[in-house]
Design a protein around this motif. Structure first.
Motif, mmCIF file in Angstrom:
data_model
loop_
_atom_site.group_PDB
_atom_site.id
_atom_site.type_symbol
_atom_site.label_atom_id
_atom_site.label_comp_id
_atom_site.label_asym_id
_atom_site.label_seq_id
_atom_site.Cartn_x
_atom_site.Cartn_y
_atom_site.Cartn_z
ATOM 1 N N ARG A 1 0.844 -1.199 0.000
ATOM 2 C CA ARG A 1 0.000 0.000 0.000
ATOM 3 C C ARG A 1 0.873 1.241 0.000
ATOM 4 N NH1 ARG A 1 -3.634 -0.603 5.071
ATOM 5 N NH2 ARG A 1 -3.520 -2.816 4.624
ATOM 6 N N MET A 2 0.608 2.176 -0.923
ATOM 7 C CA MET A 2 1.325 3.448 -0.856
ATOM 8 C C MET A 2 0.389 4.472 -0.216
ATOM 9 S SD MET A 2 3.443 5.521 -3.771
ATOM 10 C CE MET A 2 4.853 4.460 -3.797
ATOM 11 N N LEU A 3 0.836 5.099 0.852
ATOM 12 C CA LEU A 3 0.015 6.054 1.598
ATOM 13 C C LEU A 3 0.071 7.421 0.903
ATOM 14 C CD1 LEU A 3 0.948 4.944 5.216
ATOM 15 C CD2 LEU A 3 -0.725 3.993 3.644
ATOM 16 N N PRO A 4 -0.795 8.362 1.289
ATOM 17 C CA PRO A 4 -0.870 9.639 0.568
ATOM 18 C C PRO A 4 0.464 10.382 0.486
ATOM 19 C CG PRO A 4 -2.777 9.398 1.998
ATOM 20 C CD PRO A 4 -1.891 8.232 2.283
ATOM 21 N N ASP A 5 1.377 10.176 1.433
ATOM 22 C CA ASP A 5 2.660 10.897 1.356
ATOM 23 C C ASP A 5 3.733 10.130 0.582
ATOM 24 O OD1 ASP A 5 3.317 8.840 3.032
ATOM 25 O OD2 ASP A 5 4.133 10.097 4.643
ATOM 26 N N GLY A 6 3.369 9.004 0.003
ATOM 27 C CA GLY A 6 4.333 8.255 -0.813
ATOM 28 C C GLY A 6 5.103 7.200 -0.034
ATOM 29 N N SER A 7 4.894 7.118 1.288
ATOM 30 C CA SER A 7 5.536 6.033 2.036
ATOM 31 C C SER A 7 4.734 4.745 1.816
ATOM 32 C CB SER A 7 5.630 6.380 3.519
ATOM 33 O OG SER A 7 4.329 6.568 4.051
ATOM 34 N N VAL A 8 5.383 3.610 2.106
ATOM 35 C CA VAL A 8 4.772 2.336 1.707
ATOM 36 C C VAL A 8 4.698 1.377 2.888
ATOM 37 C CG1 VAL A 8 5.128 0.283 0.257
ATOM 38 C CG2 VAL A 8 5.562 2.563 -0.685
ATOM 39 N N ASN A 9 3.555 0.725 3.043
ATOM 40 C CA ASN A 9 3.401 -0.364 4.008
ATOM 41 C C ASN A 9 3.230 -1.672 3.253
ATOM 42 O OD1 ASN A 9 3.580 1.054 6.377
ATOM 43 N ND2 ASN A 9 1.362 1.294 6.636
ATOM 44 N N VAL A 10 4.022 -2.661 3.645
ATOM 45 C CA VAL A 10 3.905 -3.992 3.034
ATOM 46 C C VAL A 10 3.513 -4.970 4.131
ATOM 47 C CG1 VAL A 10 5.129 -5.833 1.832
ATOM 48 C CG2 VAL A 10 5.703 -3.442 1.341
ATOM 49 N N HIS A 11 2.434 -5.693 3.936
ATOM 50 C CA HIS A 11 2.007 -6.717 4.898
ATOM 51 C C HIS A 11 2.277 -8.094 4.323
ATOM 52 C CE1 HIS A 11 -0.162 -3.297 6.606
ATOM 53 N NE2 HIS A 11 -0.275 -4.005 7.708
ATOM 54 N N VAL A 12 2.896 -8.937 5.128
ATOM 55 C CA VAL A 12 3.191 -10.298 4.668
ATOM 56 C C VAL A 12 2.708 -11.311 5.706
ATOM 57 C CG1 VAL A 12 5.178 -9.731 3.215
ATOM 58 C CG2 VAL A 12 5.530 -10.141 5.674
ATOM 59 N N GLY A 13 2.592 -12.553 5.268
ATOM 60 C CA GLY A 13 2.098 -13.619 6.150
ATOM 61 C C GLY A 13 3.209 -14.464 6.741
ATOM 62 N N THR A 14 4.452 -14.144 6.433
ATOM 63 C CA THR A 14 5.566 -14.833 7.095
ATOM 64 C C THR A 14 5.868 -14.104 8.395
ATOM 65 O OG1 THR A 14 7.030 -13.551 5.688
ATOM 66 C CG2 THR A 14 6.675 -15.854 5.069
ATOM 67 N N GLN A 15 6.716 -14.702 9.222
ATOM 68 C CA GLN A 15 6.968 -14.146 10.552
ATOM 69 C C GLN A 15 8.470 -14.010 10.776
ATOM 70 O OE1 GLN A 15 4.775 -13.280 13.177
ATOM 71 N NE2 GLN A 15 6.640 -12.576 14.201
ATOM 72 N N ASN A 16 8.958 -12.781 10.692
ATOM 73 C CA ASN A 16 10.371 -12.601 11.002
ATOM 74 C C ASN A 16 10.608 -12.922 12.474
ATOM 75 O OD1 ASN A 16 13.086 -11.552 10.498
ATOM 76 N ND2 ASN A 16 12.472 -10.057 12.032
ATOM 77 N N HIS A 17 11.646 -13.720 12.738
ATOM 78 C CA HIS A 17 12.028 -13.915 14.147
ATOM 79 C C HIS A 17 13.547 -13.951 14.271
ATOM 80 C CE1 HIS A 17 11.148 -17.870 12.330
ATOM 81 N NE2 HIS A 17 12.058 -18.375 13.123
ATOM 82 N N GLY A 18 14.188 -13.051 13.507
ATOM 83 C CA GLY A 18 15.642 -12.942 13.580
ATOM 84 C C GLY A 18 16.306 -12.964 12.212
ATOM 85 N N GLN A 19 15.517 -13.130 11.162
ATOM 86 C CA GLN A 19 16.091 -13.286 9.819
ATOM 87 C C GLN A 19 16.252 -11.977 9.065
ATOM 88 O OE1 GLN A 19 13.485 -15.002 11.038
ATOM 89 N NE2 GLN A 19 13.935 -17.165 10.877
ATOM 90 N N GLY A 20 15.791 -10.864 9.622
ATOM 91 C CA GLY A 20 15.986 -9.568 8.967
ATOM 92 C C GLY A 20 15.031 -9.283 7.819
#
Ligand code: MCN
Length: 709
Positions: free
Chosen positions: A406-425
């Protein structure tokens, strides 16, 4: 009660109650739950719990557990096997007729997963939202929600799982454990949040246990060292119950399937037993089965070389699958896709300076420490999807991952994923991918995961799958969004959409350009500026699976130099080098971190970590005084060389890297220790190589060689 294990009739069910019911099958199994305002008060309550039970005979050895007169864990089973399988393929006759046949036994002992933070769970009924809110230290909240819903009898939309910041998992947090179900069940009964945080003793005693493989194998070969085949038996000690969802059934099939390793092996005939014993249930741990298989095949290769009077390096060169043979389907049916195994071996041998070590060994004076050099080659299947997991009859088939960008009105971006980072960066590497596809600074991208209420359904992080699946989903979904950004940019520039391109946060048409900020503003809050009929907002969603779901294989060679004190049996690592290839690297620094971290754990398996049991089933290492972890002084800074042979079926040619580091160290270390005792042909075939084991094996061999009286 949850059914766990593969969906195979041959797999015997082992109903695992959240609190023991009728029979307690291992030391550490939860019997009662005590709830109090503080942990100390709850522990005081627990002290008062009396258990009236009579002792039954214990089953503690997976091989002996299959003897007809062994006590049985489950009265309805005909023996102690969860499942018995045989993998037979290739040229059986050639193995039988082989001029060289060498039989060896190997044991990789039981461990715990020991992540930086132990497990933990907080649950309460949210009155406003009418749902159970579960904070869970997990590698995959969506899949855990499936299990919780079944166990608690709630619809999935009445359970929200949040995994806040997870301090490591290594496989152990990818299973639903009884304490987690119990905490949720209690929360449903009490109008109050309920919390349970596992302590270290509970972790070592009764969390997910791992490894515990026993191999009795015969390698057959021509006299020149050409390997013909591998035959024999593999016993996996799976503990008392199968953990939801898949149990530990993958251990046996993966151990047997990976025995050919990276070599041209013509025949395979391996019987496998996945055995129930009175120990904590087994689950996946970084590398899943492959450290055991790699230990067995790589030790067999060195033993064969010793038997034939060859350099192990030469025997490996003779048998390694070559680049020209790729893709190469192993006798067990694994498709080694791309790579240059010979190059990895040569690079590692150069890095470790093999001739210099040999010279040092020749010049060693009596009384000096022994020096040995050992090699081990591994392959790491990653990015395997629907074909592979449905072949394994998995209850949950992790064939895809999803992303929402999703690109927000100011041009910043949110990405949602279904994996779970737990130390992998993942925050870093996935942001790099989105930024690359969108042509923006990675600092503008935020990666979000770990909340079933806000992220797309996903299978979580395990099997070194995230870069292929979630990375692929982020790439393809960001690309989709980039098309819309281009279309709006072209409209604002009054240019032909086919003539514009994205450059550095702008849509560019010749000398004119419009910044993303203006495009995002138009799309989100100034709809009248959009082309007629275009849907507002800048948002894309999608799923991704690689072009071939059989998996892509990373690989590498580990080379290690050790010193061994023959009076004490103490092994010290003097040098450690790795030549690895995980396809295109998205973030080389993270890749290095994954390799180094995996090796630290592999050193633990190879030299230190073990939970032994006495004959009554009593675990003998339940504190860090007895369970020895490698620390900074035992883990060298590893020198790592990278090659890049891209995968053909994934985005950018990536392959996974998360487990490779942990697969080869036990084999490389044991080969190095054996190399130090090459003169008396000592065998080091059981991990961890504790000083006692090393000393005893060396004494035995030297006595047999006549060097000791
Ligand atoms: N990466 C990359 N280029 C590649 C391959 C990977 O830049 N060609 C990056 C990825 O972007 C990601 C990291 O390396 O940031 C690992 O990616 P991947 O190999 O896909 O593995 P996963 O992210 O799926 O992680 C799972 C894997 C497994 S199975 C275990 S077990 C494990 C491991 O990762 N547990 C870990 N690494 C761990 N690291 C930490 N700190 N803690 C754990 O519990």
């Amino acid at each position: 009660m949850l059914e766990a294990g593969p969906e195979l009739d041959a797999f015997r069910q082992s109903p695992y109650p959240a609190l023991a019911n009728g029979k307690v099958r291992y030391v550490g199994q939860a019997i009662a739950a005590c709830v109090a305002p503080t942990r100390a008060q709850a522990e005081d309550l627990a002290e008062q719990v009396g258990v009236d039970c009579s002792e039954l005979p214990a089953v503690v050895d997976a091989v002996q557990a299959m003897a007809p007169d062994s006590a049985r864990l489950f009265d309805t089973w005909p023996d102690n096997a969860f499942i018995i399988r045989t993998i037979g393929a290739g040229d059986q006759e050639a193995m039988k007729q082989a001029p060289v046949r060498l039989r060896r036994q190997f044991r990789m002992n039981r461990q715990a997963t020991v992540s930086l933070e132990t497990r933990g769970c907080v649950a309460y009924w949210d009155q406003r939202l009418d749902e159970l809110l579960v904070y869970l230290s997990t590698q995959g909240g969506h899949v855990m929600r499936l299990g919780l819903a079944q166990a608690l009898g709630l619809p999935e939309n009445q359970i929200r799982v949040i995994a806040p910041d997870v301090g490591g998992g290594f496989g152990g947090k990818n299973r639903l454990l009884p304490e987690e179900i119990a905490v949720c069940a209690i929360a449903l009964k009490r109008n109050h949040p309920v919390r349970w945080i596992e302590d270290r003793r509970e972790h070592l005693l009764a969390s997910v246990h791992c490894r515990d493989h026993h191999y009795d194998l015969t390698i057959s070969a021509e006299r020149d060292g050409t390997i013909i085949g591998i035959e024999g038996d593999v016993h996996i000690d799976a503990g008392a119950y199968a953990l939801w969802p898949t149990g530990s059934f993958m251990e046996a099939s993966m151990a047997a399937g990976n025995l050919p390793g990276p070599y041209r092996v013509r025949g395979l005939n391996v019987n496998t037993w996945t055995v129930a014993t009175n120990k904590a249930p087994m689950g996946p741990y970084r590398g899943v089965a492959r450290p055991g298989a790699c230990f067995a095949i790589e030790r067999l290769v060195d033993e064969l070389a010793l038997h034939l009077g060859m350099e192990p390096y030469d025997l490996r060169k003779l048998n390694l699958v070559s680049r020209a043979e790729m893709p190469y389907t192993t006798v067990s049916g694994m498709k080694l896709d791309t790579g240059d195994y010979h190059d990895a071996l040569d690079t590692a041998a150069r890095m470790i300076d093999r001739p210099a070590i040999r010279k040092q060994q020749r010049e060693r004076r009596p009384g000096e420490l022994r020096i040995g050099v050992g090699f081990a080659i591994y392959t790491e299947q990653s990015g395997h999807g629907v074909v592979e997991w449905s072949k394994r009859k998995s209850r949950v088939v992790p064939g895809y991952e999803a992303a929402n960008v999703r690109m927000l009105p100011d041009g910043s971006v949110n990405v949602h994923v279904g994996t779970q980072n737990h130390g992998q960066g993942h925050e870093t590497s996935f942001a790099q991918i989105a930024a690359h596809e969108l042509g923006i600074d990675p600092a503008l991208v935020k990666i979000r995961y770990g909340d079933t209420a806000t992220t797309p359904f996903g299978f979580g992080t395990f099997a070194s799958r995230s870069i292929v699946f979630a990375g692929g989903a982020v790439a393809t979904t960001s690309r989709k969004l980039a098309q819309k950004i281009k279309a709006i940019g072209a409209h604002l520039l009054q240019a032909d959409p086919s003539s514009v391109e994205i450059r550095d946060g702008h849509v560019v048409a010749g000398s004119a350009s419009v910044p993303f900020r203006d495009i995002a503003r138009a799309a989100n809050i100034r709809q009248e500026l959009l082309p007629v009929g275009m849907e507002p907002t800048l948002e894309a969603s999608g799923t991704y699976e690689p072009g071939d779901s059989a998996g892509v294989f990373s690989y590498g060679t580990h080379a290690v130099v050790v010193s061994v004190d023959e009076d004490s049996g103490v092994v010290k690592i003097l040098d450690y080098a790795v030549a690895e290839d995980c396809g295109t690297m998205i973030n080389p620094m993270i890749v290095d971190g994954q390799v180094q971290g995996g090796i630290a754990q592999g050193i633990g398996t190879g030299l230190f970590e073990e939970i032994p049991f006495n004959a009554d089933g009593q675990p003998l290492a339940t504190t860090f005084a007895d369970y020895i972890m490698p620390c900074a002084t035992e883990v060298p800074t590893v020198r790592i060389a990278h090659s890049v042979t891209p995968a053909l079926v994934t985005e950018y040619g990536v392959k996974g890297v998360g487990e490779g580091g942990a697969i080869a160290p036990p084999a490389a270390l044991a080969n190095a220790v054996a190399d130090a005792f090459r003169d008396c042909k000592a065998s080091f075939n059981e991990t961890p190589l504790t000083p006692r084991r090393v000393w005893e094996a060396a004494q035995r061999a030297r006595r047999e060689a006549g060097a000791l009286t």
